[in-house]
Design a protein around this motif. Structure first.
Motif: not given
Length: 181
Positions: A37-43, A51-56
């Protein structure tokens, strides 16, 4: 037939581990779906350029003094539990398969088919759930590993694609065209 006390003790000790192993498999299974679920949200965030999808890049924006090594350590930390789960889940599945086999074989020799069936059901159900958990975790870890590698390369080369990429922008394709991959 004489029962060897060492064999009897080993059998009894192994039976003590069935419940803890089944609990761990259940927890890893639940965690795998949480990670998915966290992965799909980040995708979705990455795809829509949030910007939240690019943690680094977000970590670097919060603390511009972070080095690439520190960002790599952050990426490794972010994936650590899922990486461990990909390796531990199949092992626990094997353990959860083997433990009920002893009682199943004993029940078979006594002609108690209901006990054989019950033990085999536990054995095969546990290994299936463990392998599913490992498969989901493995997929999440490998895609995230690629994302972080691309993000680190973009940060290293001061690429603007890391901060907020336009919708549909694929940093891997850009880097491949530029010869970075």
């Amino acid at each position: 037939m004489t029962v060897n006390p060492i064999e009897s003790a080993m059998y009894s000790a192994s039976q003590l581990f069935l419940t803890p192993v089944l609990v761990l498999i259940a927890l890893l299974f639940v965690h795998a779906f949480y990670a998915l679920g966290a992965f799909l949200w980040q995708a979705w965030q990455r795809h829509s350029g949030q910007a939240g999808g690019f943690e680094l890049a977000a970590a670097l924006a919060r603390n511009p003094r972070l080095t690439l090594t520190e960002l790599e350590a952050l990426a490794t930390k972010r994936m650590e539990f899922a990486r461990i789960a990909t390796r531990i889940a199949p092992m626990l599945g094997l353990v959860a398969t083997m433990i009920p086999m002893g009682p199943a074989l004993m029940a078979l020799s006594d002609g108690q088919m209901a006990d054989v069936s019950r033990n085999l059901t536990v054995a095969f159900s546990a290994v299936i759930l463990a392998l599913l958990a490992a498969s989901i975790s493995y997929t999440v870890v490998n895609v995230r590993r690629r994302w972080y590698a691309v993000d680190l390369a973009a940060i290293e080369h001061d690429a603007p694609a890391v901060e907020v990429s336009p919708r549909g922008h694929d940093p891997v394709a850009v880097m491949a065209v530029e010869g970075a991959l």
